[in-house]
Design an enzyme around this catalytic site. Structure first.
Site, short mmCIF file in Angstrom:
data_model
loop_
_atom_site.label_atom_id
_atom_site.label_comp_id
_atom_site.label_asym_id
_atom_site.label_seq_id
_atom_site.Cartn_x
_atom_site.Cartn_y
_atom_site.Cartn_z
N GLY A 114 34.87 82.12 126.04
CA GLY A 114 35.77 81.10 125.51
C GLY A 114 36.03 81.31 124.02
O GLY A 114 35.94 82.42 123.50
N ASP A 145 38.42 74.96 129.91
CA ASP A 145 39.11 74.03 128.99
C ASP A 145 40.55 74.43 128.73
O ASP A 145 41.33 73.61 128.24
CB ASP A 145 38.37 73.98 127.65
CG ASP A 145 36.98 73.38 127.81
OD1 ASP A 145 36.09 73.73 127.02
OD2 ASP A 145 36.79 72.58 128.73
N MET A 187 35.58 67.10 132.19
CA MET A 187 35.16 68.01 131.12
C MET A 187 36.29 68.28 130.11
O MET A 187 37.46 68.28 130.46
CB MET A 187 34.67 69.34 131.72
CG MET A 187 33.24 69.26 132.20
SD MET A 187 32.61 70.88 132.63
CE MET A 187 30.85 70.57 132.48
N GLY A 188 35.84 68.46 128.87
CA GLY A 188 36.76 68.75 127.76
C GLY A 188 36.34 67.94 126.54
O GLY A 188 36.72 66.79 126.38
N GLN A 292 32.85 71.11 138.09
CA GLN A 292 34.19 71.59 137.69
C GLN A 292 34.17 73.07 137.30
O GLN A 292 35.23 73.69 137.12
CB GLN A 292 34.70 70.74 136.51
CG GLN A 292 34.94 69.30 136.88
CD GLN A 292 35.05 68.38 135.68
OE1 GLN A 292 36.13 68.15 135.17
NE2 GLN A 292 33.93 67.84 135.21
O1 F6P Z 1 33.46 74.91 127.45
C1 F6P Z 1 33.45 74.64 128.78
C2 F6P Z 1 32.66 73.41 129.07
O2 F6P Z 1 32.57 73.26 130.43
C3 F6P Z 1 33.23 72.13 128.45
O3 F6P Z 1 34.35 71.66 129.15
C4 F6P Z 1 32.04 71.24 128.53
O4 F6P Z 1 32.13 70.13 127.67
C5 F6P Z 1 30.93 72.20 128.10
O5 F6P Z 1 31.33 73.50 128.55
C6 F6P Z 1 29.60 71.85 128.69
O6 F6P Z 1 28.69 72.77 128.10
P1 F6P Z 1 27.25 73.02 128.76
O7 F6P Z 1 27.48 73.75 130.05
O8 F6P Z 1 26.54 73.85 127.73
O9 F6P Z 1 26.64 71.67 129.00
#
Ligand code: F6P
Length: 367
Positions: A114, A145, A187-188, A292
């Site tokens: 990303g 995202d 998510m986002g 997701q």
């Molecule tokens: O960057 C992708 C993502 O899925 C975001 O949408 C989300 O907030 C974040 O990663 C969650 O991060 P982690 O998997 O480290 O909890």
């Protein structure tokens, strides 16, 4: 002619179809017969800094193995959440990495990830140029995202929208039985693309995005208006990073301090308490969370991931590097990493998709 050696790494939050891009690069590198070794970093840059890597050319020397890789879930190489510091702040890390590149006679470096991962590749590419290193760097963007600057779409996004939309659809079926408000957290953190698309697709009545700070009075009014018009429920699709108008006015430090003191595990619980207080309606919460990022990728993501992977290897063979593979108007193009680094592609509150959603009666909590 001297053969090439490359490193491939995966990083950041996994998305479905992530291994199709890895398989695409491996396949093109092997097919070109220009590579002695195709190495895979184990857990991205973090693993490379600990000299953890594998020889993918040996592991995937037959098409059957590559085919299986293409459809395998999760990140075959493992991931890491790591943003490479600036050279000035940590020269030693660069020296460790480039020492490894020198030992293995690395000529090419692919990184699938990303925004932080694209930022990492841009920094490595700029440093390589500054020391006149001939190593070629290529970024392949992936994130659910869809917030990577310079590309119309990232693979993983459509599959995440499908999961989030399915959640909203399922909530609709139970919502018709109760006079409740349902809050679905999607998510986002920084950008609201998944919430926007799933909210529209799933028929949410209110969509709350990080890019459009909300006014609680407007949300309460929208809910009361639905109740008064005889609607049995209200569905709110809220992005993880949705923020109130008051909080949006705070400085980064003030906001961080305020959020550290909040008693809520996530934005859905905060929104639920606010809605209950303002409307006296029953509220329930649904959070699809990391589902997701899992499951079977939708066809669109499989195709995009494969196309990006295949083109990434070709970019190296064309010696067109220091770029990120992007999709623009359904064409795979190469965008200079220097243009991408450190930027996010936000939802534009004034964009036509927002205007069209409002015309259909969706509230974004802002007016
Ligand atoms: O960057 C992708 C993502 O899925 C975001 O949408 C989300 O907030 C974040 O990663 C969650 O991060 P982690 O998997 O480290 O909890």
């Amino acid at each position: 002619m001297k053969k090439r050696n490359c490193f491939i790494g995966q990083s950041g939050g996994p998305t479905v179809a992530i291994n199709a891009s890895l398989a695409g690069i491996i396949h093109e590198c092997i097919k070109s017969q220009k590579f002695d070794h195709v190495y895979g970093m184990v857990n991205g840059i973090m693993g490379l800094l600990e000299s953890r890597y594998m020889d993918l050319g040996e592991l995937f020397n037959d098409s059957q193995a590559l085919e299986q890789l293409k459809h395998s879930p999760a990140m075959y190489l493992g991931s890491c959440r790591y943003k490479l510091p600036n050279y000035q702040d940590d020269p030693q890390t660069y020296e460790i990495l480039f020492h490894t590149f020198e030992q293995l006679h690395i000529t090419d470096f692919y990184y699938i990830g990303g925004n932080d991962s694209m930022d990492t590749v841009a920094k490595l590419s700029a440093y390589a140029k500054s020391i006149h290193s001939p190593i070629c760097f290529i970024g392949i963007p992936k994130t659910i995202d869809n917030d990577t600057w310079g590309t119309d779409m990232t693979f993983g996004f459509h599959s995440a929208v499908e999961v989030a939309t399915d959640t909203i659809d399922r909530i609709h079926t139970t919502a018709t039985s109760h006079n409740r408000v349902f809050i679905i957290e999607i998510m986002g953190h920084k950008v609201g693309w998944v919430t926007l698309h799933a909210g529209i697709a799933g028929g949410a009545d209110i969509i709350l995005l990080p890019e459009i700070p909300y006014d609680m009075d407007v949300i309460a009014e929208a809910i009361d208006k639905r109740a008064k018009s005889g609607k049995k429920f209200t569905i709110i699709a809220v992005a993880e990073g949705a923020i109130s108008k008051e909080d949006a006015k705070l400085s980064k430090k003030e906001l961080k301090d305020k959020q550290a003191k909040k008693k809520y595990p996530s934005v859905a619980y905060e929104m639920a308490e606010k809605v209950q207080k303002r409307t006296q309606q029953e509220v329930r919460i649904a959070i699809p969370g990391h589902t997701q990022r899992g499951g079977s990728p939708c066809p669109f993501d499989r195709v995009l991931s494969t196309r990006l992977g295949a083109e990434a290897a070709r970019a190296i063979l064309d010696e067109n590097y220091g770029c990120m593979m992007s999709v623009k108007n359904d064409k795979i193009v190469r965008v200079p990493l220097s243009e991408v680094a450190g930027k996010l592609k936000y939802v534009d509150p004034k964009s036509e998709i927002i205007r069209q959603a409002k015309i259909t009666g969706i509230s974004f909590g802002d007016e």
